[in-house]
Design a protein around this motif. Structure first.
Motif, mmCIF file in Angstrom:
data_model
loop_
_atom_site.group_PDB
_atom_site.id
_atom_site.type_symbol
_atom_site.label_atom_id
_atom_site.label_comp_id
_atom_site.label_asym_id
_atom_site.label_seq_id
_atom_site.Cartn_x
_atom_site.Cartn_y
_atom_site.Cartn_z
ATOM 1 N N SER A 1 0.982 -1.469 0.090
ATOM 2 C CA SER A 1 -0.048 0.297 0.296
ATOM 3 C C SER A 1 1.431 0.847 -0.392
ATOM 4 O O SER A 1 1.997 1.812 1.184
ATOM 5 N N GLY A 2 0.460 2.095 -1.260
ATOM 6 C CA GLY A 2 0.672 3.155 -1.040
ATOM 7 C C GLY A 2 3.137 3.413 -1.605
ATOM 8 O O GLY A 2 3.034 4.548 -1.907
ATOM 9 N N LYS A 3 3.187 2.037 -2.235
ATOM 10 C CA LYS A 3 4.199 2.213 -2.819
ATOM 11 C C LYS A 3 4.597 1.438 -4.180
ATOM 12 O O LYS A 3 2.693 1.194 -4.937
ATOM 13 N N ARG B 1 3.229 13.362 -4.420
ATOM 14 C CA ARG B 1 2.272 12.212 -4.077
ATOM 15 C C ARG B 1 0.887 11.800 -4.505
ATOM 16 O O ARG B 1 0.692 10.761 -4.873
ATOM 17 N N TYR B 2 0.205 13.043 -4.235
ATOM 18 C CA TYR B 2 -0.899 13.077 -5.194
ATOM 19 C C TYR B 2 -0.749 14.599 -5.935
ATOM 20 O O TYR B 2 -0.430 15.532 -5.817
ATOM 21 N N SER C 1 7.298 5.229 -6.750
ATOM 22 C CA SER C 1 6.121 5.335 -5.755
ATOM 23 C C SER C 1 4.478 5.520 -6.303
ATOM 24 O O SER C 1 3.674 5.257 -5.359
ATOM 25 N N GLN D 1 -0.677 10.183 -7.566
ATOM 26 C CA GLN D 1 -2.032 10.063 -8.092
ATOM 27 C C GLN D 1 -2.885 11.410 -8.046
ATOM 28 O O GLN D 1 -2.966 11.915 -7.441
#
Lengths: 113, 114
Positions: free
Chosen positions: A40-42, B9-10, B107, B110
């Protein structure tokens, strides 16, 4: 195992059990296969690979089996631990062409303590 | 260890905006890839590059372009973002001559397009 449709196949196991994640591949020309684990998250992370001249390959607590006759691949995880909870992807790569691997849809493994 | 870094990341963008997703790898890998990941659909290849200024279309290039001006950096561009481009975007790299072996992934970013 991995399948058509938008729902992610899920495998639930108890901690300490052995897990088997299945993958059906489609391209008869594929001669190289890889399993990836995505926590999760990787991003996905390489676990183990196998070439078509082998039927079985073992790593640390993981074994990949290849059945070329029925175009089936499986990942076996021994003594499954909570840290094994993740989405597992198989990828197939054909000999020739771009060689770029094609990923399956993934299987979610849930390990219950 | 190989490190593949994605800048965000977002990310939240509006329909019609031009969007840049950046990816940097620190292991001098020749090959770099952009995938999108949607639940139940696995990873689908958008574009890949095997050298500076070289690019090849993957399975779903429509609506995307890429740029590779330096070896360590591979950018994905959404010229005019649409809601159906809301997804997780993954960058990966691998060594020349091992284009299909052992991809190293970032990673993910999103992206939500509103």
């Amino acid at each position: 195992g991995e399948s058509v449709g938008l729902h992610l196949p899920t495998l639930s196991v108890q901690e300490g059990d052995n897990s088997i994640i299945n993958c059906a591949y489609s391209n008869s020309a594929s001669d190289y296969f890889i399993w990836y684990k995505q926590e999760s998250g990787k991003g996905p992370q390489f676990i183990i690979d196998i070439r078509s001249n082998m039927d079985k390959r073992q790593g640390q607590r993981v074994t990949v089996l290849l059945n070329k006759t029925v175009k089936h691949l499986s990942l076996q995880i021994a003594a499954t631990q909570p840290g094994d909870s993740a989405v597992y992807f198989c990828a197939e790569s054909p000999q020739g062409g771009s060689y770029i691997p094609t990923f399956g849809r993934g299987t979610s493994l849930i390990v219950h303590p | 260890d190989v490190k593949v870094t994605q800048s965000s990341r977002y990310l939240v963008k509006r329909t019609g905006e031009k969007v840049f997703l950046e990816c940097v790898q620190d292991m001098d890998h020749e090959n770099m890839f952009w995938y999108r990941q949607d639940p139940g659909l696995g990873l689908r290849l958008i574009y890949f590059s095997y050298d500076v200024k070289m690019k090849e279309k993957g399975d779903i290039p429509e609506g995307y372009s890429v740029s590779r001006e330096k070896k360590e950096r591979f950018s994905l561009i959404l010229e005019s973002a649409s809601t159906n481009q809301t997804s997780m975007y993954l960058c990966a790299s691998s060594i020349l001559g091992m284009i299909r072996e052992k991809l190293f992934f970032g990673s993910g970013t999103q992206l939500s397009v509103l």
